[in-house]
Design a protein around this motif. Structure first.
Motif, PDB file in Angstrom:
ATOM      1  N   ILE A 267       5.015  25.336 -16.498  1.00  0.00           N
ATOM      2  CA  ILE A 267       3.939  24.449 -16.051  1.00  0.00           C
ATOM      3  C   ILE A 267       4.429  23.586 -14.893  1.00  0.00           C
ATOM      4  O   ILE A 267       5.512  23.004 -14.952  1.00  0.00           O
ATOM      5  N   HIS A 268       3.627  23.539 -13.841  1.00  0.00           N
ATOM      6  CA  HIS A 268       3.895  22.642 -12.719  1.00  0.00           C
ATOM      7  C   HIS A 268       2.558  22.189 -12.164  1.00  0.00           C
ATOM      8  O   HIS A 268       1.790  22.992 -11.638  1.00  0.00           O
ATOM      9  N   GLU A 269       2.257  20.902 -12.291  1.00  0.00           N
ATOM     10  CA  GLU A 269       1.003  20.356 -11.810  1.00  0.00           C
ATOM     11  C   GLU A 269       1.281  19.157 -10.917  1.00  0.00           C
ATOM     12  O   GLU A 269       2.161  18.351 -11.209  1.00  0.00           O
ATOM     13  N   GLU A 270       0.525  19.045  -9.822  1.00  0.00           N
ATOM     14  CA  GLU A 270       0.680  17.925  -8.915  1.00  0.00           C
ATOM     15  C   GLU A 270      -0.666  17.284  -8.619  1.00  0.00           C
ATOM     16  O   GLU A 270      -1.667  17.979  -8.439  1.00  0.00           O
ATOM     17  N   ASN A 271      -0.694  15.961  -8.592  1.00  0.00           N
ATOM     18  CA  ASN A 271      -1.880  15.212  -8.200  1.00  0.00           C
ATOM     19  C   ASN A 271      -1.446  14.091  -7.269  1.00  0.00           C
ATOM     20  O   ASN A 271      -0.486  13.381  -7.551  1.00  0.00           O
ATOM     21  N   LYS A 272      -2.160  13.951  -6.167  1.00  0.00           N
ATOM     22  CA  LYS A 272      -1.842  12.895  -5.216  1.00  0.00           C
ATOM     23  C   LYS A 272      -2.743  11.685  -5.439  1.00  0.00           C
ATOM     24  O   LYS A 272      -3.877  11.815  -5.899  1.00  0.00           O
TER      25      LYS A 272
ATOM     26  N   VAL B 158       6.638  10.284 -10.605  1.00  0.00           N
ATOM     27  CA  VAL B 158       5.865   9.628  -9.550  1.00  0.00           C
ATOM     28  C   VAL B 158       6.790   9.469  -8.353  1.00  0.00           C
ATOM     29  O   VAL B 158       7.830   8.808  -8.443  1.00  0.00           O
ATOM     30  N   LEU B 159       6.424  10.115  -7.232  1.00  0.00           N
ATOM     31  CA  LEU B 159       7.184  10.018  -5.994  1.00  0.00           C
ATOM     32  C   LEU B 159       6.378   9.184  -5.011  1.00  0.00           C
ATOM     33  O   LEU B 159       5.279   9.567  -4.609  1.00  0.00           O
ATOM     34  N   VAL B 160       6.908   8.023  -4.645  1.00  0.00           N
ATOM     35  CA  VAL B 160       6.215   7.113  -3.735  1.00  0.00           C
ATOM     36  C   VAL B 160       6.393   7.592  -2.298  1.00  0.00           C
ATOM     37  O   VAL B 160       7.497   7.915  -1.866  1.00  0.00           O
ATOM     38  N   GLU B 161       5.288   7.626  -1.554  1.00  0.00           N
ATOM     39  CA  GLU B 161       5.305   8.093  -0.174  1.00  0.00           C
ATOM     40  C   GLU B 161       4.565   7.090   0.716  1.00  0.00           C
ATOM     41  O   GLU B 161       3.712   6.348   0.265  1.00  0.00           O
ATOM     42  N   ASP B 162       4.860   7.086   1.987  1.00  0.00           N
ATOM     43  CA  ASP B 162       4.109   6.326   2.992  1.00  0.00           C
ATOM     44  C   ASP B 162       3.831   4.892   2.541  1.00  0.00           C
ATOM     45  O   ASP B 162       2.687   4.448   2.479  1.00  0.00           O
TER      46      ASP B 162
ATOM     47  N   SER C  10      -0.245  -2.453 -11.538  1.00  0.00           N
ATOM     48  CA  SER C  10       0.056  -3.557 -10.641  1.00  0.00           C
ATOM     49  C   SER C  10       1.559  -3.779 -10.572  1.00  0.00           C
ATOM     50  O   SER C  10       2.055  -4.563  -9.794  1.00  0.00           O
ATOM     51  N   THR C  11       2.280  -3.046 -11.420  1.00  0.00           N
ATOM     52  CA  THR C  11       3.736  -3.106 -11.423  1.00  0.00           C
ATOM     53  C   THR C  11       4.359  -1.913 -10.696  1.00  0.00           C
ATOM     54  O   THR C  11       5.485  -1.558 -10.989  1.00  0.00           O
ATOM     55  N   LEU C  12       3.645  -1.326  -9.760  1.00  0.00           N
ATOM     56  CA  LEU C  12       4.075  -0.029  -9.203  1.00  0.00           C
ATOM     57  C   LEU C  12       5.442  -0.010  -8.563  1.00  0.00           C
ATOM     58  O   LEU C  12       5.959   1.048  -8.328  1.00  0.00           O
TER      59      LEU C  12
ATOM     60  N   SER D 277       0.853  -1.180   0.000  1.00  0.00           N
ATOM     61  CA  SER D 277       0.000   0.000   0.000  1.00  0.00           C
ATOM     62  C   SER D 277       0.892   1.234   0.000  1.00  0.00           C
ATOM     63  O   SER D 277       1.907   1.267   0.706  1.00  0.00           O
ATOM     64  N   ALA D 278       0.538   2.225  -0.812  1.00  0.00           N
ATOM     65  CA  ALA D 278       1.369   3.432  -0.860  1.00  0.00           C
ATOM     66  C   ALA D 278       0.550   4.631  -1.325  1.00  0.00           C
ATOM     67  O   ALA D 278      -0.399   4.491  -2.091  1.00  0.00           O
ATOM     68  N   SER D 279       0.926   5.772  -0.851  1.00  0.00           N
ATOM     69  CA  SER D 279       0.444   7.014  -1.436  1.00  0.00           C
ATOM     70  C   SER D 279       1.551   7.530  -2.339  1.00  0.00           C
ATOM     71  O   SER D 279       2.726   7.181  -2.175  1.00  0.00           O
ATOM     72  N   PHE D 280       1.193   8.338  -3.323  1.00  0.00           N
ATOM     73  CA  PHE D 280       2.203   8.853  -4.237  1.00  0.00           C
ATOM     74  C   PHE D 280       1.802  10.243  -4.715  1.00  0.00           C
ATOM     75  O   PHE D 280       0.634  10.629  -4.656  1.00  0.00           O
TER      76      PHE D 280
END
Length: 216
Positions: free
Chosen positions: A57-62, A184-188, A116-118, A43-46
């Motif tokens: 341009i700079h856009e972020e989506n969690k 994509v930056l993987v967090e938590d 599924s290959t995250l 399980s991860a947030s990203f």
């Protein structure tokens, strides 16, 4: 969404189809694969970032993802989008539109939507090269570049960061020919958490009034 899916797809899938010109990179990637496959679930947030410095341009989506084998549940809350895949069926739910599209999991149209290959970011069709070992935001990481073998691909390179201690993908950056970069930056990140097969299925009863578009 397609570029996000490309990044997430390359983040978890090992294949023996790579040119093996860089033994150090190969050894690290194989360790990442072994580590990833040892977990029953992930399980991860990203954070998904799109940048183009030339045009400002700079856009972020969690987002969040839950994985168990080939099953996944992907949530992109800011886009009002959820994707469920139980290994046989894929449900793509668009909250704002009030509709869910249902398709076969092995349908070609869904191949690029399979995160599924995250956590292994390398599939066949890439050459690879070890770049360096460095500390990023207090984390010691390996940096490896992946280069698409097909020159017609719209991006020129994917650069990945691998947490040296955990041997899991921490970040992936796709560099596009047109000047955009997608990160994509993987967090938590959590592993081996309890999950049920029903966690990977869309339940219409929980979304009254939703329109179902069945493409099977």
């Amino acid at each position: 969404m397609k570029r996000l899916a490309v990044l997430m797809t390359v983040i978890v899938c090992w294949s023996a189809g790579f040119a093996q010109q860089d033994q150090k990179a190969k050894d690290i990637l194989e360790k990442v694969t072994s580590t990833t496959q040892s977990y029953s679930s992930i399980s991860a947030s990203f954070n998904y970032i799109m940048d183009n410095e030339a045009v400002g341009i700079h856009e972020e989506n969690k987002g969040q993802i839950l994985l168990k084998g080939q099953q996944f549940h992907l949530q992109l809350s800011q886009l009002g989008m959820e994707i469920f895949n139980n290994g046989k069926t894929v449900w793509t739910y668009m909250k704002d539109a009030g509709e869910v599209t249902v398709a076969e999991a092995d349908d070609e149209m869904n191949e690029m939507m399979d995160p599924s290959t995250l956590f292994t970011i390398y599939e066949k069709g890439f050459n690879y090269e070890f770049v360096e070992e460095k500390t990023v935001a207090g984390v010691l990481v390996y940096i490896i570049d992946l280069f698409p073998e097909n020159e017609e691909i719209e991006y020129s390179k994917i650069r990945i960061q691998i947490d040296k201690q955990r041997l899991l993908i921490r970040q992936a950056e796709m560099v596009g020919h047109e000047g955009n970069s997608y990160i994509v930056l993987v967090e938590d990140l959590k592993t081996n958490i309890p999950v049920k097969d029903s966690d990977f299925e869309f339940k219409a009863e929980d979304h009254p009034g939703v329109e179902v578009i069945d493409l099977r």
